[in-house]
Motif scaffolding. Sequence first.
Motif, PDB file in Angstrom:
ATOM      1  N   CYS A  42       0.830  -1.215   0.000  1.00 22.05           N
ATOM      2  CA  CYS A  42       0.000   0.000   0.000  1.00 22.05           C
ATOM      3  C   CYS A  42       0.858   1.256   0.000  1.00 22.05           C
ATOM      4  N   ASP A  43       1.920   1.259   0.814  1.00 20.60           N
ATOM      5  CA  ASP A  43       2.822   2.416   0.830  1.00 20.60           C
ATOM      6  C   ASP A  43       3.430   2.662  -0.544  1.00 20.60           C
ATOM      7  N   TYR A  44       3.864   1.593  -1.205  1.00 18.04           N
ATOM      8  CA  TYR A  44       4.470   1.737  -2.533  1.00 18.04           C
ATOM      9  C   TYR A  44       3.449   2.239  -3.553  1.00 18.04           C
ATOM     10  N   LEU A  45       2.211   1.788  -3.434  1.00 19.33           N
ATOM     11  CA  LEU A  45       1.169   2.269  -4.341  1.00 19.33           C
ATOM     12  C   LEU A  45       0.961   3.768  -4.176  1.00 19.33           C
ATOM     13  N   ILE A  46       0.939   4.207  -2.946  1.00 22.66           N
ATOM     14  CA  ILE A  46       0.736   5.630  -2.662  1.00 22.66           C
ATOM     15  C   ILE A  46       1.930   6.446  -3.147  1.00 22.66           C
ATOM     16  N   GLU A  47       3.142   5.974  -2.825  1.00 24.64           N
ATOM     17  CA  GLU A  47       4.347   6.696  -3.231  1.00 24.64           C
ATOM     18  C   GLU A  47       4.434   6.844  -4.749  1.00 24.64           C
ATOM     19  N   ALA A  48       4.034   5.803  -5.476  1.00 23.47           N
ATOM     20  CA  ALA A  48       4.105   5.819  -6.942  1.00 23.47           C
ATOM     21  C   ALA A  48       2.900   6.515  -7.565  1.00 23.47           C
ATOM     22  N   ASP A  49       1.933   6.891  -6.742  1.00 25.35           N
ATOM     23  CA  ASP A  49       0.674   7.459  -7.239  1.00 25.35           C
ATOM     24  C   ASP A  49       0.105   6.561  -8.341  1.00 25.35           C
ATOM     25  N   ALA A  50       0.167   5.248  -8.071  1.00 20.71           N
ATOM     26  CA  ALA A  50      -0.284   4.250  -9.048  1.00 20.71           C
ATOM     27  C   ALA A  50      -1.801   4.265  -9.160  1.00 20.71           C
ATOM     28  N   PRO A  51      -2.317   4.249 -10.378  1.00 22.76           N
ATOM     29  CA  PRO A  51      -3.774   4.206 -10.542  1.00 22.76           C
ATOM     30  C   PRO A  51      -4.329   2.865 -10.066  1.00 22.76           C
ATOM     31  N   LEU A  52      -5.484   2.928  -9.435  1.00 21.92           N
ATOM     32  CA  LEU A  52      -6.159   1.737  -8.930  1.00 21.92           C
ATOM     33  C   LEU A  52      -7.543   1.649  -9.550  1.00 21.92           C
ATOM     34  N   SER A  74      -5.836   6.145   7.097  1.00 22.30           N
ATOM     35  CA  SER A  74      -5.362   7.227   6.225  1.00 22.30           C
ATOM     36  C   SER A  74      -4.778   6.681   4.929  1.00 22.30           C
ATOM     37  N   CYS A  75      -4.126   5.513   4.972  1.00 19.92           N
ATOM     38  CA  CYS A  75      -3.588   4.921   3.743  1.00 19.92           C
ATOM     39  C   CYS A  75      -4.720   4.586   2.777  1.00 19.92           C
ATOM     40  N   LEU A  76      -5.804   4.057   3.306  1.00 22.91           N
ATOM     41  CA  LEU A  76      -6.941   3.738   2.444  1.00 22.91           C
ATOM     42  C   LEU A  76      -7.533   5.004   1.839  1.00 22.91           C
ATOM     43  N   LYS A  77      -7.528   6.092   2.589  1.00 23.89           N
ATOM     44  CA  LYS A  77      -8.029   7.360   2.048  1.00 23.89           C
ATOM     45  C   LYS A  77      -7.171   7.831   0.884  1.00 23.89           C
ATOM     46  N   PHE A  78      -5.854   7.728   1.037  1.00 22.40           N
ATOM     47  CA  PHE A  78      -4.955   8.109  -0.064  1.00 22.40           C
ATOM     48  C   PHE A  78      -5.190   7.212  -1.271  1.00 22.40           C
ATOM     49  N   MET A  79      -5.346   5.922  -1.021  1.00 21.00           N
ATOM     50  CA  MET A  79      -5.548   4.980  -2.113  1.00 21.00           C
ATOM     51  C   MET A  79      -6.880   5.236  -2.819  1.00 21.00           C
ATOM     52  N   LYS A  80      -7.886   5.617  -2.073  1.00 19.45           N
ATOM     53  CA  LYS A  80      -9.191   5.893  -2.675  1.00 19.45           C
ATOM     54  C   LYS A  80      -9.090   7.022  -3.692  1.00 19.45           C
ATOM     55  N   ALA A  81      -8.228   7.987  -3.403  1.00 19.08           N
ATOM     56  CA  ALA A  81      -8.039   9.110  -4.329  1.00 19.08           C
ATOM     57  C   ALA A  81      -7.339   8.681  -5.620  1.00 19.08           C
ATOM     58  N   GLN A  82      -6.759   7.491  -5.632  1.00 20.18           N
ATOM     59  CA  GLN A  82      -6.035   7.000  -6.798  1.00 20.18           C
ATOM     60  C   GLN A  82      -6.900   6.139  -7.717  1.00 20.18           C
ATOM     61  N   ILE A  83      -8.173   5.986  -7.378  1.00 17.62           N
ATOM     62  CA  ILE A  83      -9.067   5.177  -8.210  1.00 17.62           C
ATOM     63  C   ILE A  83      -9.269   5.884  -9.548  1.00 17.62           C
ATOM     64  N   LYS A  84      -9.022   5.151 -10.602  1.00 20.42           N
ATOM     65  CA  LYS A  84      -9.140   5.705 -11.952  1.00 20.42           C
ATOM     66  C   LYS A  84     -10.179   4.962 -12.771  1.00 20.42           C
ATOM     67  N   GLY A  85     -11.139   4.341 -12.128  1.00 17.59           N
ATOM     68  CA  GLY A  85     -12.168   3.600 -12.863  1.00 17.59           C
ATOM     69  C   GLY A  85     -11.742   2.172 -13.110  1.00 17.59           C
ATOM     70  N   ASN A  86     -12.255   1.600 -14.130  1.00 10.86           N
ATOM     71  CA  ASN A  86     -11.955   0.205 -14.465  1.00 10.86           C
ATOM     72  C   ASN A  86     -10.703   0.141 -15.321  1.00 10.86           C
ATOM     73  N   LEU A  87      -9.626  -0.329 -14.742  1.00  9.13           N
ATOM     74  CA  LEU A  87      -8.377  -0.491 -15.467  1.00  9.13           C
ATOM     75  C   LEU A  87      -8.322  -1.898 -16.027  1.00  9.13           C
ATOM     76  N   LEU A  88      -7.586  -2.069 -17.098  1.00 11.99           N
ATOM     77  CA  LEU A  88      -7.378  -3.421 -17.608  1.00 11.99           C
ATOM     78  C   LEU A  88      -6.622  -4.214 -16.562  1.00 11.99           C
ATOM     79  N   GLN A  89      -7.107  -5.387 -16.248  1.00 15.75           N
ATOM     80  CA  GLN A  89      -6.457  -6.229 -15.257  1.00 15.75           C
ATOM     81  C   GLN A  89      -5.405  -7.100 -15.912  1.00 15.75           C
ATOM     82  N   GLN A  90      -4.286  -7.235 -15.236  1.00 16.57           N
ATOM     83  CA  GLN A  90      -3.264  -8.136 -15.715  1.00 16.57           C
ATOM     84  C   GLN A  90      -3.678  -9.561 -15.375  1.00 16.57           C
ATOM     85  N   PRO A  91      -3.267 -10.542 -16.170  1.00 13.88           N
ATOM     86  CA  PRO A  91      -3.642 -11.932 -15.889  1.00 13.88           C
ATOM     87  C   PRO A  91      -3.113 -12.407 -14.564  1.00 13.88           C
TER      88      PRO A  91
END
Length: 91
Positions: A42-52, A74-91
């Motif tokens: 989760c920390d790495y996702l937030i640091e990278a501002d990775a879309p979810l 608070s981590c979940l709140k940051f991650m919620k802001a990174q939601i970008k809709g339906n992303l293509l899922q990797q296999p």
Amino acid sequence: MMGARVKAFGARFFGRVDAERLQFAIDYVDYNESGLAFETICDYLIEADAPLSEEEYRLAEELYRDMEMKWGGSCLKFMKAQIKGNLLQQP
């Protein structure tokens, strides 16, 4: 089982987070540290501002709840802001 869920969750983000760092976090599971693995992912996702996707965020909430984590509303709140809709899922 929880470790497998954390590994599967982390594996979703190869290509969006530095692979070496992500694998480092996932490897914590092999040392019976699923909570630390999840927290680090989760920390790495937030640091990278990775879309979810909404599904990935929901999975994060479920893991947080099922693992009875004490950190991190608070981590979940940051991650919620990174939601970008339906992303293509990797296999």
